[in-house]
Design a protein around this motif. Structure first.
Motif, short mmCIF file in Angstrom:
data_model
loop_
_atom_site.label_atom_id
_atom_site.label_comp_id
_atom_site.label_asym_id
_atom_site.label_seq_id
_atom_site.Cartn_x
_atom_site.Cartn_y
_atom_site.Cartn_z
N ARG A 46 -3.52 -4.14 0.05
CA ARG A 46 -3.71 -2.74 -0.35
C ARG A 46 -4.10 -1.86 0.84
O ARG A 46 -3.87 -0.66 0.83
CB ARG A 46 -4.83 -2.63 -1.39
CG ARG A 46 -4.46 -3.09 -2.78
CD ARG A 46 -5.66 -2.88 -3.71
NE ARG A 46 -5.44 -3.42 -5.04
CZ ARG A 46 -4.79 -2.79 -6.01
NH1 ARG A 46 -4.29 -1.59 -5.80
NH2 ARG A 46 -4.63 -3.36 -7.19
N GLN A 47 -4.76 -2.47 1.82
CA GLN A 47 -5.21 -1.69 2.97
C GLN A 47 -4.30 -1.83 4.19
O GLN A 47 -4.50 -1.17 5.19
CB GLN A 47 -6.63 -2.15 3.38
CG GLN A 47 -7.66 -1.95 2.28
CD GLN A 47 -9.04 -2.42 2.71
OE1 GLN A 47 -9.59 -1.95 3.69
NE2 GLN A 47 -9.61 -3.35 1.96
N ALA A 48 -3.32 -2.72 4.10
CA ALA A 48 -2.49 -3.02 5.26
C ALA A 48 -1.31 -2.04 5.34
O ALA A 48 -1.09 -1.24 4.45
CB ALA A 48 -1.99 -4.46 5.16
N GLY A 49 -0.56 -2.14 6.42
CA GLY A 49 0.60 -1.27 6.62
C GLY A 49 1.68 -1.55 5.58
O GLY A 49 2.00 -2.72 5.31
N THR A 50 2.23 -0.50 4.99
CA THR A 50 3.21 -0.64 3.91
C THR A 50 4.44 -1.43 4.36
O THR A 50 4.84 -2.42 3.72
CB THR A 50 3.64 0.75 3.41
OG1 THR A 50 2.47 1.55 3.21
CG2 THR A 50 4.42 0.66 2.12
N SER A 75 0.83 -1.20 0.00
CA SER A 75 0.00 0.00 0.00
C SER A 75 0.87 1.26 0.00
O SER A 75 2.07 1.19 0.21
CB SER A 75 -0.90 0.01 1.24
OG SER A 75 -0.10 0.16 2.40
N GLY A 76 0.24 2.39 -0.23
CA GLY A 76 0.93 3.66 -0.05
C GLY A 76 1.23 4.40 -1.34
O GLY A 76 0.88 3.96 -2.43
N THR A 77 1.88 5.53 -1.19
CA THR A 77 2.36 6.28 -2.35
C THR A 77 3.68 5.65 -2.79
O THR A 77 4.30 4.87 -2.06
CB THR A 77 2.61 7.73 -1.97
OG1 THR A 77 3.64 7.77 -0.97
CG2 THR A 77 1.36 8.38 -1.39
#
Lengths: 633, 633
Positions: A246-250, A11-13
């Motif tokens: 996708r929703q979890a911690g990067t 996830s994340g940018t």
């Protein structure tokens, strides 16, 4: 081997992803085009950022719907490719992934596809770029990896090779042995993903349900072995599309991916698992108040006190429960739990166990070499817990599981930290035939179910079974059992009523998708030689501790099986398996965040009574409140 | 027609379910066996409870794996059936559902199956019970409804009929016309479920993704019409297995199911939809502070003030925005919003709009007969909002949507409540060519996405399109567009740059499955005759209001399409559709919980620029914070 990961896997940018991937120890990344398009940094700065972090950019992807097209489209596609080549030079990427064409306009003509790919490779060569052609499992004409390789071979250009993706190969049931027919130097890239074995549209399966190797049902290691046999020398690269990731911690997902590749490498090297536990040393519960009523009722006696900490040892047979007195009584929600005592206040304990009275905070696993086991866990990126202890205490070897449970590896030394109490100590009212801990059931946080499965498999050597879904009155509970191999004693090898000598370790991981909000309780299942005897004693002396089971359940049970009427009177549940094994079990009410189950496995029954779980869940809801929780609209 | 529902369709304990189902107006229930087994009440008390609530028990289900079995199993199965018959007598249920056998041991012999079912029906008759035999879509040998009917016909017993289930029939692609070949009196029961059109294992599809009629992709009404033509006179009964419904509010789901049956009946009666809106009358925003900067910058002028309440009317072309001053500024989370002003503080407003500055709280829809429209909505169980108002105000006709948005039905009378302001009123800096509201995008709460689709379809007459999933940096956004028919102006019917004369109403429902926690903002999309002109003006006068779009997006756009370089300079996004339609759009930054989009549809473009949504979502995350939200592990 070099390890890489596609940016879409976490996830994340883009900048958050690069930072997390580098911190997890990856050598390189595949830049997924959408991540780049959404990034405000120009390609040159992304390149510099990756370089600063020590990451190579191993692949740029995907380039779609290129080959086997009408002439006018080919011109446009080559023009589009030139744009991407210029971008890749700015980015410092020299390998482009081309997916087999899915467009309705593509022509099923291998010669034409080869001609077009050769043209593309020739253009790429002018930029110092190579092209890896991959068969998507849902490609319109090209959807088998050997078909893609045939076209690459026909195109015959040094800048054109193939990309293999374990999902695209294994999801179609193709035999990966054929990989060995491809010259290693023409395998330009190897993407790895696992997946649960689902019967669904392969595109949706791929886009939502991929997971890291070791978390699903594919033999990813076997596929990698074929690639290595073929002479592949590039990176092992994870490419996972997963709604939970996708929703979890990067950072957490990146570490989980790295753990999966380390475990995969070990598997390839044929390294035997160094820390498979032989049984439960103990289960540790926080909070004493209410437990002091339950444990003696179940026939446990307090047999020891920790020499330096407020922790009690309660035993029966080989079943040992530690009760951590510092966690007594309900705490305000969000309070920091004092943590397991054996772990010497090492952490805040599992989130699900905090704030609501007694909870299951740690388990001890029998292991002949705890130091080696914890080193193995650490090599798989498990957080090792601090070992603060008094000088006279036995050394502690513990790691935190993804759900926050603390896992202690134990030889027998830890018992010396407890001063024995005389027989007939506080609370002892006579044993009930409980022999050992059969299993523990641990509540998992959302989005980390796959991570937990890999942890218990990779770190502890447990074998997962298929996931089940159990209806709860207010939702579903996803449940996955794991156990040390072999998972059961063969039928007939033990007489009815007896228990196997080496029970090993069984666990059940539960993920509640339940509207009512509260995480489901944890539980400790204790193996009893005679569940009916335990039930009779509880019924006579502490009927308030037995979870009430509806009479309607027994009407149905008696319609299906020939069972003694006493089950109904005692609230004991029953199951049979197709091999003739049988299962008797009963539940206590929930105390704080934990309850107990007493189980009796007969004739090699290897399950967990899942068929009865909806009855238990409903009974727990009936018992835990008087107001329906979901009538607010 | 009588309306019934299977207890499995809603969440809760059996008694909660019965209460909610009765409150929603159902006539009867199917008792799902698992609900009964988990219920602590004896069958007699369940019977009494249902009777007190005015509910008949129309069916007991399911009875599995009965027919076409070896002789020894038949004896056991008949024994099992006797248990169930006795139970049904206690329960007061006289119809048993028998599902076609899925067991590996069943024998594919219709004669044998018919013989066994005849035996069962004969036993049932002794208890005054009838048996309805149903083909499960995954039955081992019997999985087509006409096959099941053939076996019933062969068995030829008055107490044996067939049960039809729309999911089992339509999921296999069977033609429901054949229902008319079955004598109506032999159709003992009709179960209704819809489902989205998914390509997946039919068992998993059935167990997790069913929904109420009108929420999915099947022609359920067409199937019911065939059953009525055949002479079926029993109840319409909903039987839905849905992971979201299991977690949703019991009463709310029951009402949603009733709404679907009422809408289905209307459809069968061929009643024309009485309240399809012809356009947006207004969108109402709470909070003025920050909006006072944005609206003039977009070319809106304040053209009126409510005569009795602190609400302003801002206009441009036919686009009207109401700004509710009582909602100014950020409020503490959980505060009760004062609600839309036009609605005269009728409700707390949408949950997602409260507590974070300006939000979209209401929409007005043009309707020639608002009283009739609100009566229609009320007949579909929509909560009608109170009509408190000053005596001189125009009458208000409004209902609450499932997401909390207030929906006003408006003729032109409401405008009289506003005192016009002179031209060049506060904030007017010259129009920018905005002509009307193109669409609004509304954030939906979890678990109620299907309910919302049915509301907007049934109450407003909008036609849903297929759901999309849009990647967000921290998850996925599920998105479903709905619009008044026809959904678009045909290509070529309007010259480039012009807008259709009758835009109708378009809406986008968004459900965020995003780890970062915050619900996604709502937005109002305004149709502009020249988006580039709007962009030039914003760029020159208020560049801080334009959402920055990454240069990387334009590199890719230029690789795919021949677009003017000015798009890049202005931050305007672009899409094309396969019919040659084109779409220009730009976004403002988010103000509180709302942002604006300016769109220009060219040559009949009918979409929403979904391909660009991931870019917008990422840009909004970049803009809304400096700290990554998901690095906590």
């Amino acid at each position: 081997m070099r390890k890489s990961i596609a940016t879409v896997s976490v996830s994340g940018t883009l900048t958050e992803k690069l930072t997390a991937v580098a911190a997890a120890g990856f050598d390189g990344v595949e830049i997924f085009e959408n991540d780049l398009l959404a990034c405000p940094l120009p390609p040159e700065e992304i390149r510099a950022r990756a370089a600063d972090l020590g990451l190579t950019i191993d692949l740029y992807q995907p380039f779609r719907d290129f080959e086997g097209v009408p002439r006018a489209r080919l011109r446009a596609n080559l023009e589009r490719a030139e744009h991407k080549f210029r971008l890749m030079r700015r980015l410092g990427a020299d390998l482009l992934l081309v997916c087999s064409n899915v467009s309705p306009e593509t022509i099923g003509d291998d010669g034409l596809a080869a001609e077009h790919l050769r043209l593309l490779a020739e253009r790429a060569a002018g930029h110092g770029i190579r092209v890896a052609y991959e068969a998507l499992a849902w490609g319109r004409h090209v959807n088998e990896y050997l078909h893609a390789w045939n076209i690459v071979r026909q195109a015959d250009h040094p800048n054109l090779g193939t990309c293999l993706d374990s999902f695209h190969i294994l999801s179609r049931g193709s035999d990966p042995l054929g990989i060995e027919a491809i010259p290693g130097e023409k395998i330009f890239f190897l993407q790895l993903a696992d997946a649960p074995l689902l019967a669904m549209d392969v595109l949706q399966w791929s886009r939502h349900h991929r997971c890291f190797p070791g978390q699903g049902g594919f033999d990813v290691a076997g596929l990698v072995r074929h690639a290595l046999n073929a002479g592949y020398v590039g990176p092992l690269s994870l490419e996972v599309f997963n709604d939970h990731f996708r929703q979890a911690g990067t950072g957490r997902t990146a570490r989980d991916g790295m753990r999966s590749l380390i475990a995969l490498e070990r598997q390839l090297q044929g390294v035997a698992h160094p820390s498979v536990p032989s049984g439960f040393a103990f289960a540790e519960l926080s909070g004493t108040g209410s437990l002091n009523g339950v444990l003696p009722a179940l026939g446990f006696a307090r047999t020891g006190r920790h020499r330096g900490k407020p922790v009690e040892l309660w035993s029966q047979g080989a079943a040992r429960l530690l009760v951590n007195a510092t966690g007594t009584g309900p705490e305000p929600a969000g309070a920091v739990s004092p943590g397991p005592v054996v772990g010497a206040a090492a952490s805040a304990g599992p989130a699900h166990a905090a704030g609501a009275g007694p909870g299951l905070v740690a388990i001890g696993l029998d292991n002949p070499d705890p130091g080696r086991a914890v080193a193995h866990a650490e090599s798989l990126l498990s957080p090792v817990l601090p070992r603060e202890r008094a000088p006279q205490d036995a050394p502690l070897h513990a790691v935190a599981a993804p759900d926050g449970t603390e896992i202690f590896f134990c030889d027998d030394a830890w018992l010396a930290d407890f001063a024995p109490e005389g027989t007939g100590g506080t609370g002892a009212t006579g044993a009930t035939g409980i022999t050992h801990i059969d299993h523990v059931a641990l509540a998992q946080p959302p989005h980390y179910f796959d991570e937990a499965a890999l942890f218990y498999r990779g770190v502890l050597g447990l074998q997962p079974q298929e996931s089940l879904e159990v209806p709860d009155p207010y939702g579903l509970v996803r449940s996955r059992a794991m156990s040390t191999p072999p998972m059961s004693t063969p039928p007939g090898s033990t007489p009815p009523g007896s228990t196997p000598q080496e029970p090993g370790v069984r666990m059940v991981l539960n993920l509640a998708q339940v509207g009512a909000g509260q995480p489901p309780p944890q539980h400790v299942a204790l193996a009893g030689a005679d569940v009916l005897a335990v039930a009779r004693r509880l019924r006579a002396e502490h009927p308030e501790l037995l979870l009430p089971i509806p009479a309607n359940y027994y009407d149905d049970l008696e319609a299906r099986h020939d069972v003694p009427p006493e089950l109904r009177e005692l609230g004991v549940l029953y199951d049979r398996d197709p091999n003739g094994g049988a299962f008797l079990h009963l539940y206590t009410v929930t105390v704080g965040r934990v309850f107990f189950e007493i189980v009796q496995r007969i004739d090699g029954y290897a399950g967990y009574g899942a068929v009865n779980a909806p009855i238990r869940l409903a009974a727990q809801h009936h018992g835990s409140r008087t107001e329906p929780p979901m009538m607010s609209e």
